[in-house]
Design a protein around this motif. Structure first.
Motif, PDB file in Angstrom:
ATOM      1  N   SER A 268       0.849  -1.193   0.000  1.00 52.94           N
ATOM      2  CA  SER A 268       0.000   0.000   0.000  1.00 52.94           C
ATOM      3  C   SER A 268       0.881   1.239   0.000  1.00 52.94           C
ATOM      4  CB  SER A 268      -0.914  -0.004   1.225  1.00 52.94           C
ATOM      5  OG  SER A 268      -1.786  -1.110   1.206  1.00 52.94           O
ATOM      6  N   ASP A 269       0.400   2.291  -0.668  1.00 52.00           N
ATOM      7  CA  ASP A 269       1.210   3.509  -0.717  1.00 52.00           C
ATOM      8  C   ASP A 269       0.309   4.733  -0.772  1.00 52.00           C
ATOM      9  OD1 ASP A 269       3.493   4.995  -0.702  1.00 52.00           O
ATOM     10  OD2 ASP A 269       4.324   4.198  -2.559  1.00 52.00           O
ATOM     11  N   ARG A 270       0.896   5.870  -0.370  1.00 50.98           N
ATOM     12  CA  ARG A 270       0.177   7.131  -0.324  1.00 50.98           C
ATOM     13  C   ARG A 270       0.352   7.903  -1.637  1.00 50.98           C
ATOM     14  NH1 ARG A 270       2.140   5.862   4.609  1.00 50.98           N
ATOM     15  NH2 ARG A 270       0.917   6.413   6.468  1.00 50.98           N
ATOM     16  N   TRP A 271      -0.744   8.468  -2.132  1.00 56.21           N
ATOM     17  CA  TRP A 271      -0.736   9.272  -3.352  1.00 56.21           C
ATOM     18  C   TRP A 271      -1.386  10.626  -3.068  1.00 56.21           C
ATOM     19  CZ3 TRP A 271      -0.017   7.241  -8.647  1.00 56.21           C
ATOM     20  CH2 TRP A 271       0.415   5.910  -8.663  1.00 56.21           C
ATOM     21  N   ARG A 272      -0.764  11.681  -3.533  1.00 56.60           N
ATOM     22  CA  ARG A 272      -1.401  12.996  -3.445  1.00 56.60           C
ATOM     23  C   ARG A 272      -2.684  12.966  -4.287  1.00 56.60           C
ATOM     24  NH1 ARG A 272       0.865  18.221  -2.281  1.00 56.60           N
ATOM     25  NH2 ARG A 272       2.883  17.181  -2.192  1.00 56.60           N
ATOM     26  N   GLY A 273      -3.764  13.423  -3.721  1.00 56.83           N
ATOM     27  CA  GLY A 273      -5.033  13.498  -4.443  1.00 56.83           C
ATOM     28  C   GLY A 273      -5.829  12.219  -4.456  1.00 56.83           C
ATOM     29  N   LEU A 274      -5.169  11.086  -4.168  1.00 56.29           N
ATOM     30  CA  LEU A 274      -5.862   9.795  -4.223  1.00 56.29           C
ATOM     31  C   LEU A 274      -5.842   9.047  -2.896  1.00 56.29           C
ATOM     32  CD1 LEU A 274      -4.508   8.604  -7.691  1.00 56.29           C
ATOM     33  CD2 LEU A 274      -6.897   9.118  -7.161  1.00 56.29           C
ATOM     34  N   GLY A 275      -5.016   9.478  -1.962  1.00 57.43           N
ATOM     35  CA  GLY A 275      -4.956   8.839  -0.655  1.00 57.43           C
ATOM     36  C   GLY A 275      -4.162   7.549  -0.660  1.00 57.43           C
ATOM     37  N   LEU A 276      -4.461   6.685   0.300  1.00 50.74           N
ATOM     38  CA  LEU A 276      -3.761   5.410   0.441  1.00 50.74           C
ATOM     39  C   LEU A 276      -4.396   4.385  -0.486  1.00 50.74           C
ATOM     40  CD1 LEU A 276      -1.521   3.990   2.159  1.00 50.74           C
ATOM     41  CD2 LEU A 276      -3.380   3.181   3.636  1.00 50.74           C
ATOM     42  N   ILE A 277      -3.599   3.819  -1.393  1.00 47.92           N
ATOM     43  CA  ILE A 277      -4.106   2.868  -2.391  1.00 47.92           C
ATOM     44  C   ILE A 277      -3.420   1.517  -2.161  1.00 47.92           C
ATOM     45  CG2 ILE A 277      -4.422   2.362  -4.833  1.00 47.92           C
ATOM     46  CD1 ILE A 277      -4.073   5.304  -5.430  1.00 47.92           C
ATOM     47  N   PRO A 278      -4.204   0.458  -1.934  1.00 50.36           N
ATOM     48  CA  PRO A 278      -3.603  -0.872  -1.735  1.00 50.36           C
ATOM     49  C   PRO A 278      -2.786  -1.318  -2.951  1.00 50.36           C
ATOM     50  CG  PRO A 278      -5.919  -0.863  -1.088  1.00 50.36           C
ATOM     51  CD  PRO A 278      -5.664   0.444  -1.781  1.00 50.36           C
ATOM     52  N   ASP A 279      -1.660  -1.959  -2.679  1.00 52.18           N
ATOM     53  CA  ASP A 279      -0.814  -2.580  -3.713  1.00 52.18           C
ATOM     54  C   ASP A 279      -0.394  -1.614  -4.820  1.00 52.18           C
ATOM     55  OD1 ASP A 279      -0.947  -5.051  -2.428  1.00 52.18           O
ATOM     56  OD2 ASP A 279      -2.778  -5.608  -3.482  1.00 52.18           O
ATOM     57  N   SER A 280      -0.290  -0.347  -4.508  1.00 53.29           N
ATOM     58  CA  SER A 280       0.061   0.647  -5.528  1.00 53.29           C
ATOM     59  C   SER A 280       1.513   1.089  -5.446  1.00 53.29           C
ATOM     60  CB  SER A 280      -0.829   1.886  -5.387  1.00 53.29           C
ATOM     61  OG  SER A 280      -0.570   2.551  -4.157  1.00 53.29           O
ATOM     62  N   GLY A 281       2.208   0.658  -4.401  1.00 52.55           N
ATOM     63  CA  GLY A 281       3.608   1.008  -4.248  1.00 52.55           C
ATOM     64  C   GLY A 281       4.492  -0.212  -4.413  1.00 52.55           C
ATOM     65  N   LEU A 282       5.792   0.023  -4.487  1.00 52.54           N
ATOM     66  CA  LEU A 282       6.768  -1.062  -4.599  1.00 52.54           C
ATOM     67  C   LEU A 282       7.788  -0.918  -3.476  1.00 52.54           C
ATOM     68  CD1 LEU A 282       7.370  -1.076  -8.469  1.00 52.54           C
ATOM     69  CD2 LEU A 282       6.129  -2.795  -7.141  1.00 52.54           C
ATOM     70  N   GLY A 283       7.749  -1.860  -2.544  1.00 53.66           N
ATOM     71  CA  GLY A 283       8.727  -1.881  -1.469  1.00 53.66           C
ATOM     72  C   GLY A 283       9.781  -2.940  -1.737  1.00 53.66           C
ATOM     73  N   LEU A 284      10.857  -2.910  -0.991  1.00 54.13           N
ATOM     74  CA  LEU A 284      11.921  -3.884  -1.175  1.00 54.13           C
ATOM     75  C   LEU A 284      11.463  -5.286  -0.762  1.00 54.13           C
ATOM     76  CD1 LEU A 284      14.913  -1.755   0.102  1.00 54.13           C
ATOM     77  CD2 LEU A 284      14.657  -2.670  -2.203  1.00 54.13           C
ATOM     78  N   ALA A 285      11.870  -6.263  -1.557  1.00 52.37           N
ATOM     79  CA  ALA A 285      11.572  -7.658  -1.240  1.00 52.37           C
ATOM     80  C   ALA A 285      12.329  -8.068   0.019  1.00 52.37           C
ATOM     81  CB  ALA A 285      11.968  -8.541  -2.420  1.00 52.37           C
ATOM     82  N   PRO A 286      11.888  -9.148   0.701  1.00 52.29           N
ATOM     83  CA  PRO A 286      12.534  -9.567   1.955  1.00 52.29           C
ATOM     84  C   PRO A 286      14.048  -9.737   1.849  1.00 52.29           C
ATOM     85  CG  PRO A 286      10.471 -10.747   1.665  1.00 52.29           C
ATOM     86  CD  PRO A 286      10.675  -9.952   0.412  1.00 52.29           C
ATOM     87  N   ALA A 287      14.530 -10.200   0.702  1.00 56.33           N
ATOM     88  CA  ALA A 287      15.975 -10.424   0.554  1.00 56.33           C
ATOM     89  C   ALA A 287      16.768  -9.127   0.616  1.00 56.33           C
ATOM     90  CB  ALA A 287      16.253 -11.129  -0.772  1.00 56.33           C
ATOM     91  N   LEU A 288      16.102  -7.993   0.341  1.00 56.23           N
ATOM     92  CA  LEU A 288      16.779  -6.695   0.355  1.00 56.23           C
ATOM     93  C   LEU A 288      16.301  -5.813   1.507  1.00 56.23           C
ATOM     94  CD1 LEU A 288      16.645  -5.899  -3.486  1.00 56.23           C
ATOM     95  CD2 LEU A 288      18.637  -6.626  -2.174  1.00 56.23           C
ATOM     96  N   ALA A 289      15.572  -6.391   2.440  1.00 53.62           N
ATOM     97  CA  ALA A 289      14.954  -5.601   3.517  1.00 53.62           C
ATOM     98  C   ALA A 289      15.974  -4.824   4.335  1.00 53.62           C
ATOM     99  CB  ALA A 289      14.138  -6.516   4.427  1.00 53.62           C
TER     100      ALA A 289
END
Length: 360
Positions: A268-289
């Motif tokens: 989930s990620d925050r967007w200006r004008g759209l708020g918090l959108i599920p599955d819309s961001g890209l975070g680091l995978a566990p191997a790169l945490a």
């Protein structure tokens, strides 16, 4: 405007004849926004066709609470913030407060041209923590992921990534679910499509019966996309068309997609004008945490009351045009920007201001 004036004239004449009624078309790419403004395309189209800018500028969709958290981290003694040039002037919730201002106050802020430059900066400053602000969509995500992978493999332990990477599909779904949404067709971003392919935008027609055309970046590309969208609307036959076949394949770029899958994962990620959108961001995978700057520094976000009349959020969701914002060209100019849409080289307000001034 396009070099082929005869073809341009034919397309404009054909648009005039199409029985569409008034239609609203949205581009979802900052490069398209700039090309449309630079060429004066809006002024050439029939009055019945209105072009709107969507959430296609990655700097513009970054919300103020995220910028506030960046500004706070920038003041830490042993931290160097590295980022692209556009991010330096983006204000947080306090007007005028930006990385550029914090640098003047003594913060260590370094502009870089690529994520790899940030990794090198970390090597050169082993006594500092170098944080790279990874801003962008699917287009820049593979390069950002590759830099993080390089830092891990080479044990650059003082490098971390603050991923602000976002994906287009969830944002478009959220946009179409907004009350009062009023768009008749999408000009889809060619850069993103080179990575995710035609199939990445099929949902628009298949699930929403929304006309869509993947377009290149020359003014003639965009004009042709507008014509094809208008033709779909006139024929009541919504579908996805690929006008940018010289660069976009049906399945996109498998190598880049594999890089994304191996290094990043949806969140989930925050967007200006759209708020918090599920599955819309890209975070680091566990191997790169271990390279995750948000976890390394315990980043927290605090939403604050809107400090100004800036309507960037309404501009990038198609509710208004830049000129309809009460601050546009008055308190908000490229020299003294109030909102990110006037800062970014891909921002709708910056484009409208720059090229309206030139034409005037």
């Amino acid at each position: 405007m396009p070099s082929n004036d005869m073809r341009t004239g034919r397309l404009l004449a054909a648009l005039e004849k199409l029985d569409t009624g008034e239609i609203r078309l949205m581009e979802v790419c900052g490069t398209h926004t700039m090309s449309i403004a630079r060429s004066g395309l809006k002024s050439m189209l029939p009055e019945k066709i209105k072009l709107l800018s969507g959430p296609g500028c990655p700097v513009c969709v970054t919300p103020p609470e995220v910028i506030d958290a960046v500004l706070e981290l920038a003041m830490e003694k042993d931290v160097i913030i590295s980022t692209y040039g556009d991010m330096l002037r983006v204000p947080g919730s306090t007007p005028g407060d930006s990385l550029q201002r914090r640098r003047a106050m003594g913060a260590k802020v370094q502009m870089v041209y690529s994520p790899v430059d940030a990794v090198e900066l970390a090597r050169e400053n082993p006594d500092k923590q170098v944080v790279f602000l990874g801003v962008g969509f699917e287009t820049t995500a593979p390069g950002t992921a590759a830099a993080a992978l390089t830092a891990m493999e080479q044990r650059v332990e003082n490098f971390s990534l603050w991923s602000m990477l976002k994906t287009v599909e969830p944002a478009l779904r959220a946009l179409m679910a907004m009350p009062g949404f009023n768009v008749d067709g999408f000009i889809c971003p060619g850069h993103v499509a080179t990575i995710i392919g035609e199939r990445g935008f099929r949902f628009l027609a298949e699930e929403y019966s929304m006309p869509a055309v993947i377009a290149g970046f020359e003014p003639e590309d965009i004009l042709l996309a507008v014509y094809r969208l208008a033709r779909q609307i006139a024929d009541r036959s919504p579908k996805l068309e690929n006008e940018y076949r010289r660069a976009v394949a049906e399945n996109g770029n498998p190598l880049a997609q594999n890089m994304l899958r191996s290094c990043l994962e949806p969140r989930s990620d925050r967007w200006r004008g759209l708020g918090l959108i599920p599955d819309s961001g890209l975070g680091l995978a566990p191997a790169l945490a271990g390279l995750d700057a948000e976890k390394r520094f315990g980043i927290k976000y605090e939403e604050k009351p809107k400090p100004t009349a800036c309507r960037c959020g309404d501009v990038i969701t198609g509710r208004i045009c830049p000129e309809e914002c009460p601050m546009f060209g008055r308190r908000c100019t490229p020299e003294e920007p109030v909102g990110p849409c006037m800062v970014s080289s891909e921002g709708a307000c910056a484009a409208a201001y720059k090229y309206a001034v030139i034409r005037d």
